[in-house]
Motif scaffolding. Sequence first.
Motif, PDB file in Angstrom:
ATOM      1  N   GLY A  49       0.790  -1.224   0.000  1.00  0.00           N
ATOM      2  CA  GLY A  49       0.000   0.000   0.000  1.00  0.00           C
ATOM      3  C   GLY A  49       0.822   1.273   0.000  1.00  0.00           C
ATOM      4  N   ALA A  50       2.148   1.171   0.019  1.00  0.00           N
ATOM      5  CA  ALA A  50       3.000   2.360   0.100  1.00  0.00           C
ATOM      6  C   ALA A  50       3.542   2.825  -1.246  1.00  0.00           C
ATOM      7  N   SER A  51       3.296   2.092  -2.314  1.00  0.00           N
ATOM      8  CA  SER A  51       3.845   2.444  -3.618  1.00  0.00           C
ATOM      9  C   SER A  51       3.282   3.764  -4.134  1.00  0.00           C
ATOM     10  N   ALA A  52       4.139   4.563  -4.741  1.00  0.00           N
ATOM     11  CA  ALA A  52       3.707   5.826  -5.351  1.00  0.00           C
ATOM     12  C   ALA A  52       3.118   5.599  -6.738  1.00  0.00           C
ATOM     13  N   ILE A  53       3.238   4.392  -7.269  1.00  0.00           N
ATOM     14  CA  ILE A  53       2.737   4.098  -8.619  1.00  0.00           C
ATOM     15  C   ILE A  53       1.705   2.966  -8.582  1.00  0.00           C
ATOM     16  N   ARG A  54       0.916   2.912  -7.484  1.00  0.00           N
ATOM     17  CA  ARG A  54      -0.097   1.870  -7.364  1.00  0.00           C
ATOM     18  C   ARG A  54      -0.973   1.828  -8.591  1.00  0.00           C
ATOM     19  N   PRO A  55      -1.358   0.663  -9.061  1.00  0.00           N
ATOM     20  CA  PRO A  55      -1.302  -0.621  -8.373  1.00  0.00           C
ATOM     21  C   PRO A  55       0.052  -1.333  -8.500  1.00  0.00           C
ATOM     22  N   PHE A  56       1.004  -0.714  -9.164  1.00  0.00           N
ATOM     23  CA  PHE A  56       2.290  -1.369  -9.394  1.00  0.00           C
ATOM     24  C   PHE A  56       3.247  -1.130  -8.225  1.00  0.00           C
ATOM     25  N   CYS A  57       4.183  -2.033  -8.063  1.00  0.00           N
ATOM     26  CA  CYS A  57       5.176  -1.953  -6.992  1.00  0.00           C
ATOM     27  C   CYS A  57       6.317  -1.034  -7.412  1.00  0.00           C
ATOM     28  N   ASP A  58       6.784  -0.200  -6.473  1.00  0.00           N
ATOM     29  CA  ASP A  58       7.954   0.645  -6.726  1.00  0.00           C
ATOM     30  C   ASP A  58       9.084   0.352  -5.737  1.00  0.00           C
ATOM     31  N   GLY A  59       8.951  -0.735  -4.972  1.00  0.00           N
ATOM     32  CA  GLY A  59       9.981  -1.114  -4.014  1.00  0.00           C
ATOM     33  C   GLY A  59       9.790  -0.520  -2.628  1.00  0.00           C
ATOM     34  N   SER A  60       8.713   0.243  -2.419  1.00  0.00           N
ATOM     35  CA  SER A  60       8.479   0.884  -1.123  1.00  0.00           C
ATOM     36  C   SER A  60       8.322  -0.107   0.016  1.00  0.00           C
ATOM     37  N   HIS A  61       7.952  -1.352  -0.287  1.00  0.00           N
ATOM     38  CA  HIS A  61       7.781  -2.350   0.773  1.00  0.00           C
ATOM     39  C   HIS A  61       9.063  -2.522   1.588  1.00  0.00           C
ATOM     40  N   LYS A  62      10.207  -2.314   0.946  1.00  0.00           N
ATOM     41  CA  LYS A  62      11.487  -2.419   1.663  1.00  0.00           C
ATOM     42  C   LYS A  62      11.646  -1.270   2.656  1.00  0.00           C
ATOM     43  N   LEU A  63      11.226  -0.069   2.263  1.00  0.00           N
ATOM     44  CA  LEU A  63      11.364   1.108   3.117  1.00  0.00           C
ATOM     45  C   LEU A  63      10.424   1.088   4.319  1.00  0.00           C
ATOM     46  N   VAL A  64       9.221   0.528   4.120  1.00  0.00           N
ATOM     47  CA  VAL A  64       8.234   0.531   5.203  1.00  0.00           C
ATOM     48  C   VAL A  64       8.284  -0.737   6.048  1.00  0.00           C
ATOM     49  N   GLY A  65       9.156  -1.673   5.687  1.00  0.00           N
ATOM     50  CA  GLY A  65       9.291  -2.900   6.466  1.00  0.00           C
ATOM     51  C   GLY A  65       8.132  -3.861   6.309  1.00  0.00           C
ATOM     52  N   PHE A  66       7.507  -3.890   5.143  1.00  0.00           N
ATOM     53  CA  PHE A  66       6.378  -4.788   4.900  1.00  0.00           C
ATOM     54  C   PHE A  66       6.808  -6.243   5.070  1.00  0.00           C
ATOM     55  N   ARG A  67       6.036  -7.009   5.820  1.00  0.00           N
ATOM     56  CA  ARG A  67       6.331  -8.418   6.059  1.00  0.00           C
ATOM     57  C   ARG A  67       5.085  -9.255   5.819  1.00  0.00           C
ATOM     58  N   THR A  68       5.296 -10.431   5.273  1.00  0.00           N
ATOM     59  CA  THR A  68       4.215 -11.383   5.069  1.00  0.00           C
ATOM     60  C   THR A  68       4.464 -12.597   5.947  1.00  0.00           C
ATOM     61  N   SER A  69       3.423 -13.335   6.221  1.00  0.00           N
ATOM     62  CA  SER A  69       3.572 -14.590   6.944  1.00  0.00           C
ATOM     63  C   SER A  69       4.167 -15.618   5.995  1.00  0.00           C
ATOM     64  N   PRO A  70       4.919 -16.572   6.515  1.00  0.00           N
ATOM     65  CA  PRO A  70       5.413 -17.627   5.623  1.00  0.00           C
ATOM     66  C   PRO A  70       4.228 -18.334   4.965  1.00  0.00           C
ATOM     67  N   PRO A  71       4.273 -18.500   3.643  1.00  0.00           N
ATOM     68  CA  PRO A  71       3.136 -19.114   2.951  1.00  0.00           C
ATOM     69  C   PRO A  71       3.082 -20.626   3.174  1.00  0.00           C
ATOM     70  N   ALA A  72       1.900 -21.168   3.039  1.00  0.00           N
ATOM     71  CA  ALA A  72       1.757 -22.617   3.036  1.00  0.00           C
ATOM     72  C   ALA A  72       2.436 -23.139   1.766  1.00  0.00           C
ATOM     73  N   ARG A  73       2.880 -24.345   1.763  1.00  0.00           N
ATOM     74  CA  ARG A  73       3.572 -24.913   0.607  1.00  0.00           C
ATOM     75  C   ARG A  73       2.545 -25.271  -0.458  1.00  0.00           C
ATOM     76  N   THR A  74       2.218 -24.293  -1.314  1.00  0.00           N
ATOM     77  CA  THR A  74       1.278 -24.512  -2.409  1.00  0.00           C
ATOM     78  C   THR A  74       1.911 -24.023  -3.694  1.00  0.00           C
ATOM     79  N   PRO A  75       1.533 -24.620  -4.827  1.00  0.00           N
ATOM     80  CA  PRO A  75       2.101 -24.164  -6.107  1.00  0.00           C
ATOM     81  C   PRO A  75       1.517 -22.823  -6.523  1.00  0.00           C
ATOM     82  N   ALA A  76       2.200 -22.165  -7.454  1.00  0.00           N
ATOM     83  CA  ALA A  76       1.682 -20.927  -8.027  1.00  0.00           C
ATOM     84  C   ALA A  76       0.352 -21.211  -8.703  1.00  0.00           C
TER      85      ALA A  76
END
Length: 83
Positions: A49-76
């Motif tokens: 939600g921090a990207s300046a070019i939403r809906p696309f990613c601009d790398g802001s997740h690194k600056l804001v410390g965005f973290r996800t939970s480890p995913p379940a082992r499922t295929p793409a």
Amino acid sequence: MSAEASARPVSITACPDGPLLVRGDLALFDDDGEPVQPNRRTFALCRCGASAIRPFCDGSHKLVGFRTSPPARTPAVTFDEAP
């Protein structure tokens, strides 16, 4: 070969602590139903939600410390359009 036959299936991969990587032929629309042009066949969608070019990613997740939970082992997930 028709356009339908040459279309690549779409795959969406959730990157740990980062964006959703979208590969393939996909139509993307904004809140008003207007088309959004990614200008490439592989693109990253913002999840933090921090990207300046939403809906696309601009790398802001690194600056804001965005973290996800480890995913379940499922295929793409791959989507094939119905005929």
